[in-house]
Design an enzyme around this catalytic site. Structure first.
Site, PDB file in Angstrom:
ATOM      1  N   GLY A  87       0.821  -1.218   0.000  1.00 50.42           N
ATOM      2  CA  GLY A  87       0.000   0.000   0.000  1.00 50.42           C
ATOM      3  C   GLY A  87       0.850   1.260   0.000  1.00 50.42           C
ATOM      4  O   GLY A  87       1.581   1.531  -0.959  1.00 50.42           O
TER       5      GLY A  87
ATOM      6  N   ASP B 294      -3.143 -13.366  -1.783  1.00 54.08           N
ATOM      7  CA  ASP B 294      -2.796 -11.942  -1.928  1.00 54.08           C
ATOM      8  C   ASP B 294      -1.317 -11.738  -1.567  1.00 54.08           C
ATOM      9  O   ASP B 294      -0.561 -11.113  -2.323  1.00 54.08           O
ATOM     10  CB  ASP B 294      -3.714 -11.117  -1.005  1.00 54.08           C
ATOM     11  CG  ASP B 294      -3.368  -9.649  -0.985  1.00 54.08           C
ATOM     12  OD1 ASP B 294      -3.809  -8.931  -1.898  1.00 54.08           O
ATOM     13  OD2 ASP B 294      -2.644  -9.210  -0.072  1.00 54.08           O
TER      14      ASP B 294
ATOM     15  N   LYS C  98       2.145 -10.683  -3.890  1.00 55.56           N
ATOM     16  CA  LYS C  98       3.028  -9.574  -3.504  1.00 55.56           C
ATOM     17  C   LYS C  98       4.485 -10.036  -3.369  1.00 55.56           C
ATOM     18  O   LYS C  98       5.391  -9.355  -3.833  1.00 55.56           O
ATOM     19  CB  LYS C  98       2.519  -8.949  -2.205  1.00 55.56           C
ATOM     20  CG  LYS C  98       1.202  -8.176  -2.415  1.00 55.56           C
ATOM     21  CD  LYS C  98       0.561  -7.792  -1.104  1.00 55.56           C
ATOM     22  CE  LYS C  98      -0.707  -6.970  -1.302  1.00 55.56           C
ATOM     23  NZ  LYS C  98      -1.489  -6.830  -0.067  1.00 55.56           N
TER      24      LYS C  98
HETATM   25  N1  HSE Z   1      -6.561  -7.203   0.859  1.00 58.76           N
HETATM   26  C1  HSE Z   1      -5.308  -6.524   0.976  1.00 58.76           C
HETATM   27  C2  HSE Z   1      -4.853  -6.548   2.434  1.00 58.76           C
HETATM   28  C3  HSE Z   1      -5.442  -5.120   0.470  1.00 58.76           C
HETATM   29  O1  HSE Z   1      -5.625  -6.938   3.304  1.00 58.76           O
HETATM   30  O2  HSE Z   1      -3.716  -6.215   2.713  1.00 58.76           O
HETATM   31  C4  HSE Z   1      -4.167  -4.442   0.102  1.00 58.76           C
HETATM   32  O3  HSE Z   1      -3.486  -5.081  -0.931  1.00 58.76           O
END
Ligand code: HSE
Length: 402
Positions: A129, A196, A200
Site C-alpha cells: 500500500g 494476496d 506480492k
Molecule cells: N486485501 C489486501 C490486504 C489489500 O488486506 O492487505 C491491500 O493489498
C-alpha cells in the site's frame, strides 16, 4: 499543466484524485508544473459529482488524446486492466497501477512495453500500500545483493491474527468481526488463504531477481487453520503467529513461501500489529532494514500512486531502466529450507521422541489437561520433518519457527 487520466474511480482511484487536489501546491513545486486530471474512466456516470464532466466510458478516448501523458490504473483485476494499460503504453503514455493481480502476471510484459515506447510503468502501490518498498528496491538498494525479504504484506490477516492474540477468540469469530468492520472482504479467500500475499512476494522477488517469478510457484498457506489454542501456545513460547511472505536467497535462486510462522519477540516483525504492513529486507552490504506503514486503505494507497504520478511527471520522455526479464525463475524447493517446527500432537512422549529424537515440550492449559502435547523439534529441513511426522498418527498442528 501535466494532464493525467484515472482508470477506475473506486476506493483508490477517488483517493488519487483527492491526494492530487489536496496537495496540488506542493506537488507543483516537485514537478515544476501542476497536475490536472483530464479524464476518469469508469462504467458509472457519477451524476451530480464534481468529477462528472471528466467521466468517459471508452478507454480509447484516453489512448487517443495526445494531451494525456500519464495514466493511473486503479480498476483491479487482470482484465480489462491489462488491455487498457497496454494500450496506454503503446500510445506513448506512462502508467502507474496499484493492481497487484495485473503486476504479478504482466509486470515483465508491461515493463518491456514501456521500454519499447520510451515511457515508464510504475507499480509502487501494488505491494505494501503506502509503504515505499518497490522504489526502495528499484532505486535505493540497487548496490546490494538482496539476501532476504520477509514481509507482513496482508493487512486483513494481520488484523485477524492480532485480534485473536488480544482477545483469545477463534478464527471464525474474528473473521466475522473483521467483515462487519470492513477490514475483510465479503469473499475473504484471497487474503485468508495467503494468495494476496503470494502475489506480492512474487512481485518483490521478481524485482530483486530481475526476472519473472510466477505466483503459482510460490508455496502458499493461509491462516484458516490457526486456532485460539495455537495462539495460547505461541504466547507461552514468547512468540507471535504472523502470516509471513518470505523470499530467501538459495544459491542462484530463492526460496519463496507464504505461511504462518512463530516469530520471537526480538524479531523486528513481531510488533507489527493490526492492519499495518511491514517489509524486512536484508542486503549483503546494507545489513537489515525495515519498511513499515499502512498497507491498504484509500489514502495511503493513493499516496503511493500519486507519488508514482510525480515520478512519472519528472521523467516524461525518458525511460527509467528496470530489469524484469520475462524468463521464468525456477524457485528453490521450500522443503529444503531448514528451521525448527512447533508441533501439537495427541500422542505419548515416547512415540514423539521415537520419531523426532529429543524435543522441547511446551506446556499450556490444553497440554495440562492431558489431551495433547506441544513440542518444538530441533532444526531440520522441511522434507526431513515430513518424514518424521509421518511416523506419528495424530498431529493436530504444525507451525514453522522463524
Ligand atoms: N486485501 C489486501 C490486504 C489489500 O488486506 O492487505 C491491500 O493489498
Amino acid at each position: 499543466m501535466i494532464k493525467i487520466a484515472v482508470m477506475g474511480y473506486g476506493t483508490i482511484g477517488s483517493g488519487v484524485v483527492k491526494v492530487i487536489e489536496t496537495n496540488q501546491e506542493s506537488i507543483q513545486k516537485k514537478t515544476g508544473e501542476g497536475i490536472e486530471v483530464k479524464y476518469i474512466l469508469d462504467v458509472r456516470d457519477f451524476e451530480g459529482d464534481p468529477i462528472q464532466s471528466k467521466v468517459v466510458h471508452d478507454y480509447q478516448v484516453i489512448a487517443k488524446d495526445p494531451e494525456v501523458d500519464i495514466v493511473v490504473e486503479t480498476m483491479g483485476g487482470v482484465e480489462p486492466a491489462y488491455t487498457f494499460v497496454k494500450a496506454m503504453l503503446l500510445a506513448g503514455k506512462s502508467v502507474t497501477t496499484s493492481n497487484k493481480a495485473l503486476v504479478a502476471v504482466y509486470g515483465a510484459d508491461l515493463t518491456a512495453a514501456a521500454k519499447e515506447h520510451n515511457v515508464n510503468f510504475m507499480f509502487e502501490a501494488s505491494v505494501g500500500g503506502g509503504i515505499p518498498i518497490i522504489r526502495a528496491l528499484n532505486s535505493c538498494l540497487t548496490a546490494d545483493r538482496i539476501e532476504e525479504i520477509t514481509g507482513i504484506v496482508n493487512g486483513t490477516t494481520n488484523y485477524m491474527l492480532t485480534k485473536m492474540s488480544e482477545d483469545g477468540c477463534e478464527f471464525d469469530e474474528v473473521l466475522k468481526e473483521a467483515q462487519d468492520k470492513g477490514y475483510a472482504e465479503k469473499d475473504p479467500t484471497a487474503d485468508i488463504e495467503g494468495q494476496d500475499a503470494g502475489r506480492k512476494i512474487a512481485i518483490l522477488t521478481s524485482l530483486i531477481a530481475g526476472q519473472q517469478v510466477d505466483y503459482e510457484d510460490v508455496h502458499t498457506e493461509g491462516i484458516t487453520h490457526i486456532s485460539a489454542t495455537d495462539i495460547q501456545y505461541a504466547k507461552q513460547m514468547g512468540r507471535a503467529v504472523k502470516l509471513l511472505a518470505s523470499c530467501v536467497q538459495a544459491g542462484d535462486t530463492y526460496t519463496v513461501m507464504v505461511a504462518p510462522f512463530l516469530l520471537p519477540n526480538e524479531h523486528p516483525l513481531y510488533s507489527v500489529n493490526g492492519v499495518f504492513n511491514a517489509v524486512f529486507v536484508r542486503g549483503n552490504m546494507l545489513g537489515d532494514a525495515m519498511f513499515y506503514g499502512s498497507g491498504a486503505g484509500s489514502l495511503p494507497t493513493a499516496s503511493a500512486v500519486a507519488a508514482d504520478v510525480i515520478e512519472l511527471a519528472k521523467h516524461i520522455g525518458r525511460h527509467i531502466e528496470l530489469e524484469w526479464k520475462p524468463q521464468k525463475l525456477e524457485l528453490a524447493d521450500y522443503k529444503q529450507q531448514s528451521m525448527r517446527f512447533f508441533v501439537r500432537a495427541a500422542q505419548e512422549k515416547e512415540e514423539i521422541e521415537q520419531a523426532f529424537g529429543s524435543v522441547d515440550y511446551v506446556e499450556t492449559p490444553a497440554h495440562k489437561k492431558g489431551k495433547e502435547i506441544g513440542f518444538i523439534t530441533r532444526e531440520m529441513k522441511e522434507a526431513e520433518y515430513e518424514e518424521k511426522a509421518a511416523k506419528l498418527s495424530s498431529i493436530i498442528q504444525m507451525i514453522r519457527f522463524r
